[in-house]
Write an enzyme that holds these catalytic residues in place. Structure first.
Site: not given
Lengths: 278, 638, 273
Positions: B10, B297
């Site tokens: 990654g 959120r």
């Protein structure tokens, strides 16, 4: 990059900058001078100083041009100047062709004005190279076999021999060959002027003189102005010489050389300097 | 002497930060990424990166309060020590990025500017326009390139991680496939760092990039790595719905003054600017007077969902609400939010400086992920502290090592020795909900702070006695053969005129639709049960998947079909863990269990894969630093 | 969600069918061919979603079964640069290319081609390794002393930050190279160091030369740009700046580096190096 590089690689930047520089000095500078000189066939008509050897307005152009040519030929070390110029042109041309061949045009896909100019810069470079070679070979080195009508240029008969070359015959009759030569001249000088003016614009970016878009635009206007002026002179010169009757011009030239009897006094207009009869 | 090597899988912020830190320590790194690392998903992060700073400090803020906010924002599901370390270390991360040349926005004096972000009443978010993730990514990408040029890092770009090679509970390498040539190879390493991000694609359209399938995490899970809190999926409140994905509209739009509203009158068809102030329902501001539009959120998302779905007040009857910036100066907006406003303009065709944006929640982030451990640091209070209020003296200094022991080899190591998980792919920092601008911090903190742990593991632990290079080849060649067989099987299914119902793309799409409907904003027991039945059906269809591409070169269908299998596994643990967590906490909201139950569920869900299926159990949360309290964000009733 | 069509846009016709012509190749050096697909784009669809439709059901307009088209993509919001391709003859990102804008009427045709300045991997997917390699040529990084905590970075004026930020939004998509007449396909990696480096890398050199710490390796960057393939290979066609999706002032960067190299070369000449 490897440490063992050839001269071209090691001096790459210098050569590129010299390529840019030679395009401006001496070539560009010479172009300005040359077009100024040549266009004297037109602006010379307003040159009253030429009146001592010219009688008609049109003759003033011939006379002025002859004076300019004489002045140039009288420069000290003229051959040296010429050689420097030729070498510069050769250098600019050889490297220009080499550099131009590294790119691939793509105006079919990216139809931006700058991209068109990129392409034109290269095409006009090729044309200018051909033209300049032809121009120098025929008019300076006397390769008259390349000239329709086989005339040669003579610096003492600058206007008439040039007009003869553009018309395609020594007697001044316009021939097809002459028209073709004239058209080639139009193409050649137009290309040269564009190549110079546009090159001057890009040189300012290359050297890092104009950086911001605004500065590039402003300098672009200056180059456009210069280019337009030079273009006007260039076209004026060709039109001036192509429409000139070589026989008449020769009379003026011979008069300036003193090998031709002056025309009858009655045909001569009074010199402008002399005061009118009281 | 044998050369030790580290593999980082990654190339986003976490992977690159780890690569730089490990390469700097003198260990060569092999960096694997499905995309050229500069194109990793981290570039999509917009708003900023949190850290306490001098201005906030003098207003009474502290690193400790950043920690408290993060734990509170995460609804007390996170193990607290790593969070404390991250918050304490955050200012050092910013300084480092600053030195790397990140063009952080500047104050008139030339210092780093700050903006307000969700879940805090202090300006503690550093930003670079509205493309902060991109700018941080590029800074790390540049440093990685520097090490690559020096030969300390070898990049394997367009290589897909397929499997970790594990011998006796120790990870000694990976199997990966070149996505262009399709070559499958094993690579040895003394430690492997998985930094492969989230799994948004499980939900079909999300704010994630096309490669965020969670495939790498799912493969590690199937190889024996535990997966924790899969049910904690963050749905971002403000995204631009689109045909191919939902594009993020950063929280910074609200941080810079953006207001969320709908017309008060149902079915009001007037253009937004013609609706007078009194007829606009600023529901977040009315319901949460203290935090207003900057509630965390999960809360904003549920409120928007409630307005549109339960009350039918969405704009034009559709599932969208207005996010309004039109009251702000257009030049200011361009300066602070240019990047995201351009995205809106490009993809919707309207200028958000003039017309309110239309937005709706979309799946954004996975708080859960591979389970990781750590060694506790020096701060061990006898009693968990109560809520930290602004101006109070922090109970602990921010020197490194207070939360987790600096350089301890097991920091962010999974249950497999030598296999680390950094960044979004682990579960460590955000509990049940992540606060805005903490993700970038999490990624870089992991790489820089815990990268040292990887180095120490190699120098002091098993690898120093038995380097991966010295191991017999059989386990590696076996692993390669197993992966080759899987690919062969997939390619053999390829035929012209493949059954569209068995296309991996069709199965993937249906999976996404189902998961979005059942496992996002609002969950319920019956719906989750139904979802599991549906997943079984999709799984059985997947066993007969048919590809339309038999090419042995650059076959993207193989890669995608393989990922669909992995996404089905993740989907199953997401749904199952959601069903089992009979409470509501953070992003996980159950209509049938709307309250938080700390006694029963202040625990980490831990999933272990076995041949029999998923073994899901609970581990207590390390909540020894802060005492849990109700998470209300000052909501007013009524 | 249905967006209000902007004034400049022809209103798209809902439910229309359009044609997608794709230039395909099975691998590097393999012959290319054109395949045509007919699709019904969703409202607000982009090239990506149309290619996704084709991938799910790879049948040509003539009804022939084929393989899904291979293409490169990532973020789908024009910030990663992956999905760059040549659309209707112009290089751009396929994610931000909306079907409603370029094919609003039934029967409209969209052509998709891979970038031609990079070797094809397969179909629309190209290998842009050279682009990243060129960033190494100009040492496009700040030479920091390592990742240890050594305090904050240099302060910087807001004005300079604004300039650097824009330069730093370059996502290495390659549009500037694709449109550049001086940048040509080069399969031979050994020639990468001496062929034109391209606007993006020149602009990155400027970016790092502007940074207080980055400036310490300015001479190295300029040296790299003095040689063959350096800044003087720019032909000033200025296509780069027009196709840059991030509106990076690439031509200003080229001119700025032109100035820096001029001064650098003069200084070198006089210092006798």
């Amino acid at each position: 990059m490897s440490t063992r590089q050839g001269f071209l690689e090691r001096r790459y930047f210098l050569l590129r900058r010299l390529h840019s520089l030679t395009g401006i000095v001496p070539i560009g500078l010479f172009l300005i001078m040359h077009l100024t000189t040549n266009s004297s066939i037109v602006w010379g008509m307003m040159n009253k100083r030429a009146d001592h050897s010219a009688h008609a307005v049109s003759e003033r152009g011939v006379a002025t041009f002859q004076e300019e040519v004489n002045w140039i030929n009288g420069l000290p070390a003229i051959l040296l100047i010429e050689i420097v110029l030729w070498l510069s042109i050769a250098f600019h041309a050889v490297f220009g062709v080499y550099y131009a061949r590294t790119g691939r045009f793509n105006t079919d896909r990216y139809r931006y004005q700058d991209n068109w100019r990129y392409m034109l810069q290269r095409i006009t470079g090729y044309i200018a190279l051909l033209f300049i070679f032809y121009h120098v070979a025929t008019l300076r080195w006397g390769w008259s076999w390349l000239v329709p009508g086989g005339t040669t240029w003579d610096h003492a008969y600058a206007s008439s021999t040039l007009a003869a070359a553009l018309r395609g015959s020594a007697d001044g009759n316009v021939t097809i060959g002459g028209v073709l030569v004239s058209l080639f001249y139009v193409l050649g000088v137009t290309s040269s002027v564009f190549h110079f003016a546009n090159g001057l614009w890009t040189a300012a970016i290359t050297w890092g003189i104009t950086i911001s878009v605004q500065a590039q635009r402003r300098w672009g206007m200056v180059c456009l102005g210069l280019g337009t002026g030079l273009m006007a002179m260039a076209w004026a010169s060709i039109i001036g010489f192509a429409t000139l009757d070589p026989r008449k011009a020769q009379i003026v030239e011979e008069r300036m050389l003193g090998t031709h009897a002056p025309p009858a006094p009655e045909a001569t207009p009074p010199p402008a300097e002399s005061p009118p009869e009281p | 002497m044998m050369q030790h090597r580290v593999i980082v899988v990654g190339g986003g912020l976490a992977g690159l930060a780890a690569t730089i830190r490990i390469a700097e320590a003198g260990l060569p790194v092999d960096l694997f990424s499905m995309v050229p690392v500069k194109r990793s998903h981290s570039v999509c992060a917009q708003g900023g990166i949190n850290a306490c700073n001098e201005v906030a400090r003098q207003q009474g803020y502290s690193e400790y309060q950043h920690f408290d906010e993060t734990v509170y924002g995460g609804d007390f599901l996170a193990d607290q020590p790593p969070v404390l370390e991250m918050a304490n270390f955050a200012p050092r991360v910013i300084d480092l990025l600053d030195r790397m040349g990140v063009p952080f926005n500047r104050t008139p004096e030339g210092r780093r500017d700050l903006r307000l972000f969700g879940g805090s009443l202090f300006k503690r978010t550093h930003f670079s326009g509205a493309t902060t993730g991109q700018q941080l990514m590029y800074a790390l990408d540049e440093q990685t390139r520097r090490y690559e040029a020096e030969g300390k890092v070898h990049k394997y770009e367009f290589w897909e991680f397929l499997w970790p090679v594990i011998i006796d509970g120790r990870c000694v390498g990976i199997v990966a496939q070149d996505m262009r040539t399709m070559q499958i190879r094993a690579f040895r390493a003394d430690a492997v760092v998985i930094a492969t991000g989230g799994c948004g694609l499980v939900f079909g359209k999300s704010t994630n990039s096309i490669m965020c399938t969670g495939g790498a995490a799912a493969r590690c899970y199937q190889a024996g790595v535990w997966y924790a809190n899969p049910e904690m999926i963050q749905v971002h409140p403000t995204a631009i719905p689109g045909a191919d994905k939902c594009r993020l509209m950063s929280e910074s739009a609200r941080g810079e003054g953006g207001r969320v509203w709908v017309p008060r009158k149902k079915g009001d068809t007037r253009p937004p600017r013609e609706i007078p102030e009194a007829e606009r329902y600023y529901f977040l501001e009315e319901r949460y007077p203290k935090y207003g539009n900057l509630v965390p959120r999960d809360i904003a998302t549920r409120e928007i969902f409630d307005i549109c779905v339960s009350h039918g007040l969405g704009v034009g009857g559709e599932r969208v609400v207005y996010l309004d910036l039109t009251h702000k100066d257009p030049d200011y907006l361009t300066r602070k939010l240019g990047g995201i406003l351009e995205i809106y303009e490009k993809f919707v065709g309207e200028d958000p400086r003039k017309v309110p944006m239309k937005i709706f929640p979309a799946v954004h982030y996975s708080m859960g992920g591979l389970w990781t451990t750590y060694t506790r640091g020096r701060y061990n209070p006898p009693e968990p502290a109560p809520e930290h209020k602004a101006g109070m003296a922090p109970p602990v200094s921010c020197e490194p090592g207070a939360g987790i022991a600096q350089g301890a080899p097991d920091n962010m190591m999974t249950n497999i020795r030598g296999l680390y998980a950094f960044g979004e792919v682990n579960f460590a920092y955000h509990g049940a909900n992540r606060l805005g601008a903490n993700a970038l911090l999490n990624c870089i903190f992991d790489g820089i702070y815990n990268g040292v742990s990887v180095v120490n593991f190699i120098r002091d632990d098993v690898p120093s006695r038995q380097p991966a290079e010295s191991l017999p080849p059989a386990p590696f060649t076996d692993a390669v053969e197993r992966e080759e067989a899987k690919v062969r099987r997939l390619i053999e299914t390829a035929r012209t005129g493949a059954d569209a119902q068995l296309s991996p793309y069709q199965i993937g799409k249906e999976l996404g639709d189902e998961m979005t409907a059942a496992c996002t904003v609002v969950k319920s027991g019956p719906r989750l049960e139904q979802c599991l039945v549906r997943l079984d059906e999709l799984k059985s269809r997947y066993t007969q998947v048919q590809l339309a591409d038999a090419a042995a070169w650059s076959n993207q269908s193989v890669s995608y079909a393989r990922a669909v299998g992995d996404m089905l596994i993740l989907a199953e643990i997401i749904a199952r863990a959601s069903l089992m967590r009979r409470e509501s906490r953070g992003a996980h909201y159950r209509t049938d269990f709307p309250d938080r139950h700390d006694d029963e569920f202040m625990k980490t869900t831990v999933c272990a894969f076995s041949a029999q299926g998923h073994d899901i159990s609970y581990r207590p949360v390390d909540a020894g630093l802060v005492r849990p309290r109700a998470r209300t964000y000052g909501k007013t009733e009524g | 969600m249905s967006a209000q069509p902007s004034a400049s846009r022809t209103p798209p016709i809902a439910g229309r069918r359009i044609r997608i012509k794709v230039k395909r190749a099975d691998g590097p050096g393999k012959p290319s061919r054109w395949e045509e697909f007919e699709v019904q784009p969703e409202p607000n669809a982009n090239i990506i979603s149309v290619l996704q439709q084709i991938a799910a059901n790879p049948v040509t307009a003539e009804g022939d079964h084929t393989s899904p088209v291979a293409w490169d993509s990532g973020c789908l919001e024009e910030v990663c640069g992956a999905c760059t391709m040549v659309i209707n003859g112009r290089v751009r990102q396929s994610c931000s290319c909306l079907i409603d804008d370029i094919a609003p009427a039934p029967g409209d045709v969209i052509t998709l081609e891979p970038m031609e300045k990079f070797p094809v991997v397969r179909d629309l997917w190209v290998d842009r390794a050279r682009l990243f390699h060129n960033l190494k040529r100009v040492k496009a990084w700040v030479p920091i002393d390592g990742t240890y905590s050594l305090g904050h970075g240099p302060t910087e004026s807001a004005a300079q930050q604004a300039v650097r930020y824009v330069l730093s939004t370059c996502m290495s998509c390659g549009c500037c190279l694709e449109a550049c007449p001086q940048f040509t396909l080069e399969d031979d990696e050994t020639r990468w160091d001496t062929t034109f480096i391209g606007a993006h890398a020149i602009s990155q050199a400027r970016l790092f030369n502007m940074h207080e710490t980055g400036r310490q390796t300015k001479a190295d960057r300029l040296d790299a740009l003095l040689g063959p393939g350096g800044v003087s290979d720019c032909g000033n066609a200025q296509n780069c700046v027009k196709v840059c999706p991030k509106e990076i002032p690439l031509t200003e960067s080229i001119a700025a580096i032109g100035r820096a190299t001029t001064l650098h070369a003069i200084a070198q000449w006089f210092s006798g190096r």
